[in-house]
Motif scaffolding. Sequence first.
Motif, PDB file in Angstrom:
ATOM      1  N   GLY A   1       0.787  -1.231   0.000  1.00 30.40           N
ATOM      2  CA  GLY A   1       0.000   0.000   0.000  1.00 30.40           C
ATOM      3  C   GLY A   1       0.812   1.271   0.000  1.00 30.40           C
ATOM      4  N   TYR A   2       2.078   1.163  -0.398  1.00 28.95           N
ATOM      5  CA  TYR A   2       2.979   2.319  -0.419  1.00 28.95           C
ATOM      6  C   TYR A   2       3.723   2.360  -1.749  1.00 28.95           C
ATOM      7  CZ  TYR A   2       2.166   2.008   4.619  1.00 28.95           C
ATOM      8  OH  TYR A   2       1.574   1.916   5.852  1.00 28.95           O
ATOM      9  N   ALA A   3       4.326   3.505  -2.041  1.00 27.60           N
ATOM     10  CA  ALA A   3       5.089   3.670  -3.274  1.00 27.60           C
ATOM     11  C   ALA A   3       6.364   2.827  -3.226  1.00 27.60           C
ATOM     12  CB  ALA A   3       5.433   5.147  -3.474  1.00 27.60           C
ATOM     13  N   PRO A   4       6.940   2.512  -4.393  1.00 32.09           N
ATOM     14  CA  PRO A   4       8.189   1.748  -4.426  1.00 32.09           C
ATOM     15  C   PRO A   4       9.327   2.482  -3.715  1.00 32.09           C
ATOM     16  CG  PRO A   4       7.162   1.828  -6.602  1.00 32.09           C
ATOM     17  CD  PRO A   4       6.401   2.784  -5.731  1.00 32.09           C
ATOM     18  N   GLY A   5      10.234   1.709  -3.116  1.00 28.75           N
ATOM     19  CA  GLY A   5      11.424   2.286  -2.507  1.00 28.75           C
ATOM     20  C   GLY A   5      11.349   2.486  -1.018  1.00 28.75           C
ATOM     21  N   GLY A   6      10.146   2.433  -0.429  1.00 32.45           N
ATOM     22  CA  GLY A   6      10.000   2.585   1.013  1.00 32.45           C
ATOM     23  C   GLY A   6      10.286   1.298   1.753  1.00 32.45           C
ATOM     24  N   ALA A   7      10.213   1.370   3.080  1.00 31.29           N
ATOM     25  CA  ALA A   7      10.566   0.213   3.903  1.00 31.29           C
ATOM     26  C   ALA A   7       9.671  -0.986   3.634  1.00 31.29           C
ATOM     27  CB  ALA A   7      10.498   0.599   5.379  1.00 31.29           C
ATOM     28  N   VAL A   8       8.349  -0.775   3.551  1.00 32.20           N
ATOM     29  CA  VAL A   8       7.424  -1.894   3.325  1.00 32.20           C
ATOM     30  C   VAL A   8       7.691  -2.539   1.972  1.00 32.20           C
ATOM     31  CG1 VAL A   8       5.013  -2.608   3.231  1.00 32.20           C
ATOM     32  CG2 VAL A   8       5.691  -0.766   4.760  1.00 32.20           C
ATOM     33  N   ASP A   9       7.937  -1.711   0.959  1.00 32.70           N
ATOM     34  CA  ASP A   9       8.220  -2.209  -0.376  1.00 32.70           C
ATOM     35  C   ASP A   9       9.498  -3.045  -0.394  1.00 32.70           C
ATOM     36  OD1 ASP A   9       7.755  -2.050  -3.402  1.00 32.70           O
ATOM     37  OD2 ASP A   9       9.770  -1.198  -3.241  1.00 32.70           O
ATOM     38  N   ILE A  10      10.529  -2.555   0.271  1.00 35.44           N
ATOM     39  CA  ILE A  10      11.809  -3.282   0.307  1.00 35.44           C
ATOM     40  C   ILE A  10      11.655  -4.625   1.017  1.00 35.44           C
ATOM     41  CG2 ILE A  10      14.141  -3.244   1.287  1.00 35.44           C
ATOM     42  CD1 ILE A  10      14.169  -0.214   0.731  1.00 35.44           C
ATOM     43  N   VAL A  11      10.923  -4.625   2.137  1.00 38.79           N
ATOM     44  CA  VAL A  11      10.698  -5.880   2.874  1.00 38.79           C
ATOM     45  C   VAL A  11       9.920  -6.868   2.011  1.00 38.79           C
ATOM     46  CG1 VAL A  11       9.507  -6.897   4.852  1.00 38.79           C
ATOM     47  CG2 VAL A  11      10.844  -4.812   5.150  1.00 38.79           C
ATOM     48  N   ALA A  12       8.877  -6.379   1.309  1.00 38.58           N
ATOM     49  CA  ALA A  12       8.062  -7.256   0.459  1.00 38.58           C
ATOM     50  C   ALA A  12       8.895  -7.875  -0.647  1.00 38.58           C
ATOM     51  CB  ALA A  12       6.896  -6.465  -0.139  1.00 38.58           C
TER      52      ALA A  12
ATOM     53  N   GLN B   1      20.212 -16.266   5.606  1.00 38.53           N
ATOM     54  CA  GLN B   1      21.140 -15.170   5.882  1.00 38.53           C
ATOM     55  C   GLN B   1      20.817 -13.947   5.029  1.00 38.53           C
ATOM     56  OE1 GLN B   1      25.250 -16.252   5.487  1.00 38.53           O
ATOM     57  NE2 GLN B   1      26.011 -14.206   5.967  1.00 38.53           N
ATOM     58  N   GLU B   2      20.416 -14.185   3.774  1.00 40.18           N
ATOM     59  CA  GLU B   2      20.124 -13.080   2.867  1.00 40.18           C
ATOM     60  C   GLU B   2      18.990 -12.198   3.376  1.00 40.18           C
ATOM     61  OE1 GLU B   2      18.796 -12.346  -1.818  1.00 40.18           O
ATOM     62  OE2 GLU B   2      18.953 -14.377  -0.990  1.00 40.18           O
ATOM     63  N   VAL B   3      17.906 -12.820   3.809  1.00 37.75           N
ATOM     64  CA  VAL B   3      16.758 -12.048   4.301  1.00 37.75           C
ATOM     65  C   VAL B   3      17.122 -11.326   5.593  1.00 37.75           C
ATOM     66  CG1 VAL B   3      14.416 -12.219   5.241  1.00 37.75           C
ATOM     67  CG2 VAL B   3      15.019 -13.464   3.157  1.00 37.75           C
ATOM     68  N   ARG B   4      17.812 -11.982   6.482  1.00 36.44           N
ATOM     69  CA  ARG B   4      18.196 -11.350   7.742  1.00 36.44           C
ATOM     70  C   ARG B   4      19.120 -10.156   7.512  1.00 36.44           C
ATOM     71  NH1 ARG B   4      17.303 -13.753  12.600  1.00 36.44           N
ATOM     72  NH2 ARG B   4      16.082 -15.676  12.546  1.00 36.44           N
ATOM     73  N   GLU B   5      20.075 -10.311   6.613  1.00 31.95           N
ATOM     74  CA  GLU B   5      21.003  -9.213   6.319  1.00 31.95           C
ATOM     75  C   GLU B   5      20.277  -8.048   5.663  1.00 31.95           C
ATOM     76  OE1 GLU B   5      24.130 -10.888   3.980  1.00 31.95           O
ATOM     77  OE2 GLU B   5      25.217 -11.683   5.725  1.00 31.95           O
ATOM     78  N   ARG B   6      19.322  -8.359   4.789  1.00 37.02           N
ATOM     79  CA  ARG B   6      18.577  -7.295   4.116  1.00 37.02           C
ATOM     80  C   ARG B   6      17.703  -6.537   5.110  1.00 37.02           C
ATOM     81  NH1 ARG B   6      18.896  -3.532   0.526  1.00 37.02           N
ATOM     82  NH2 ARG B   6      17.126  -3.306  -0.888  1.00 37.02           N
ATOM     83  N   MET B   7      17.085  -7.237   6.042  1.00 32.68           N
ATOM     84  CA  MET B   7      16.280  -6.580   7.061  1.00 32.68           C
ATOM     85  C   MET B   7      17.154  -5.696   7.956  1.00 32.68           C
ATOM     86  SD  MET B   7      12.955  -7.090   7.032  1.00 32.68           S
ATOM     87  CE  MET B   7      12.405  -6.928   8.725  1.00 32.68           C
ATOM     88  N   THR B   8      18.317  -6.180   8.310  1.00 33.10           N
ATOM     89  CA  THR B   8      19.235  -5.386   9.123  1.00 33.10           C
ATOM     90  C   THR B   8      19.672  -4.134   8.377  1.00 33.10           C
ATOM     91  OG1 THR B   8      20.047  -7.369  10.252  1.00 33.10           O
ATOM     92  CG2 THR B   8      21.430  -5.409  10.362  1.00 33.10           C
ATOM     93  N   ALA B   9      19.871  -4.267   7.064  1.00 36.13           N
ATOM     94  CA  ALA B   9      20.316  -3.137   6.242  1.00 36.13           C
ATOM     95  C   ALA B   9      19.296  -2.012   6.201  1.00 36.13           C
ATOM     96  CB  ALA B   9      20.627  -3.608   4.824  1.00 36.13           C
ATOM     97  N   VAL B  10      18.015  -2.332   6.350  1.00 32.54           N
ATOM     98  CA  VAL B  10      16.981  -1.292   6.349  1.00 32.54           C
ATOM     99  C   VAL B  10      16.614  -0.877   7.776  1.00 32.54           C
ATOM    100  CG1 VAL B  10      16.043  -2.045   4.152  1.00 32.54           C
ATOM    101  CG2 VAL B  10      15.011  -2.912   6.242  1.00 32.54           C
ATOM    102  N   GLY B  11      17.461  -1.282   8.734  1.00 33.63           N
ATOM    103  CA  GLY B  11      17.266  -0.833  10.102  1.00 33.63           C
ATOM    104  C   GLY B  11      16.311  -1.667  10.912  1.00 33.63           C
ATOM    105  N   GLY B  12      15.963  -2.861  10.446  1.00 30.79           N
ATOM    106  CA  GLY B  12      14.967  -3.669  11.133  1.00 30.79           C
ATOM    107  C   GLY B  12      15.505  -4.982  11.641  1.00 30.79           C
TER     108      GLY B  12
END
Length: 349
Positions: free
Chosen positions: A63-74, A305-316
Amino acid sequence: RARCGRGTLWSAWHGHRLILYKGNKTMKQIDFRRWGLGLCLAWVSALCGAQTYPAKPIKVVVGYAPGGAVDIVARTVGQSLSSSMGQPVVVENKPGAGTNIAVKSVIAADPDGYTLMMAANALAANMSLYKPAPFDAERDLVPVSMIGRVPVVIATGAQSGIGSLAKLLEMGKNKATPLSFASPGNGSTPHMAVELFARAAGISLQHVPYRGGSPAITDTIGGQVPLVAVNALEVLPHARSGKLKVLAVLSANRTSNFPDVPTIAESGFPGFEASVWYGLVAPAATPKPIVQKLHAEVQKALQTQEVRERMTAVGGEVVPASAEQFGALIRSERQRYEKLVREANIQPD
């Protein structure tokens, strides 16, 4: 007899019982006298569907524009699911109306497991924020899996003179000229989080809503407003460049991106937490075997590891949890936001 899948799953009647087999192994026995023919056949149909699922691409609505936190997580989780489930997972961005457009499109979709939504706090908040309520998440959707959390942070411009959370608290006690804070909009998660904090701290803060985190940050850097509340992802590059100073994180624990920044809880408000959470939901009538299969695949993805590292990279952080625990979170958040919206008289943009 009936077969489904690729010939591996089949059923047969034995007297008043419907027995489901996989090869020569008995998988399930259903008593016709207890459940009735309709429920028996519906159960088998749903399980057959789960055996062949997914047979085509899966869509994840954001429900948000591309590039935001929700979009990156999805996109991060979607890529992992695509690899493990053998079908493309396509993210479809549908911003607007505070995510209500996206939520309603998922509610109206076929409940077959091919349309999901990466939801965040707005799913719980909007039921109180908008009148009449645009949907009932507990009735219209089914929780699939919790994904993770990203903390909300309070930051200030480098030249504001507010060098610490203690200074903010001191200045916030001046009710005659309250400090103002920018947020991505009325009813946004950062807005709600700071309203909760201000009430807990007994200080006065004046909300200045913007249409998105980026313009709110720009005006804070420019000195038009002294404080900004956004998620950690959006503030990170500006904090690293020195244009913004993060005063506090509103999560339960310190974040690795700002290891020296205290949490609100350890700054004198124990138990306080206000994070942006993410999770997958599906239309309410989605067959339980498909929901269970999706849940298992997401949990598997969250261990990589990939998902965990990506989540950490966005501050989560990744937060594995059962579908029932995710459902309980949505319910508790709904109750918390109901109280806040009513007491603070918060209105949508």
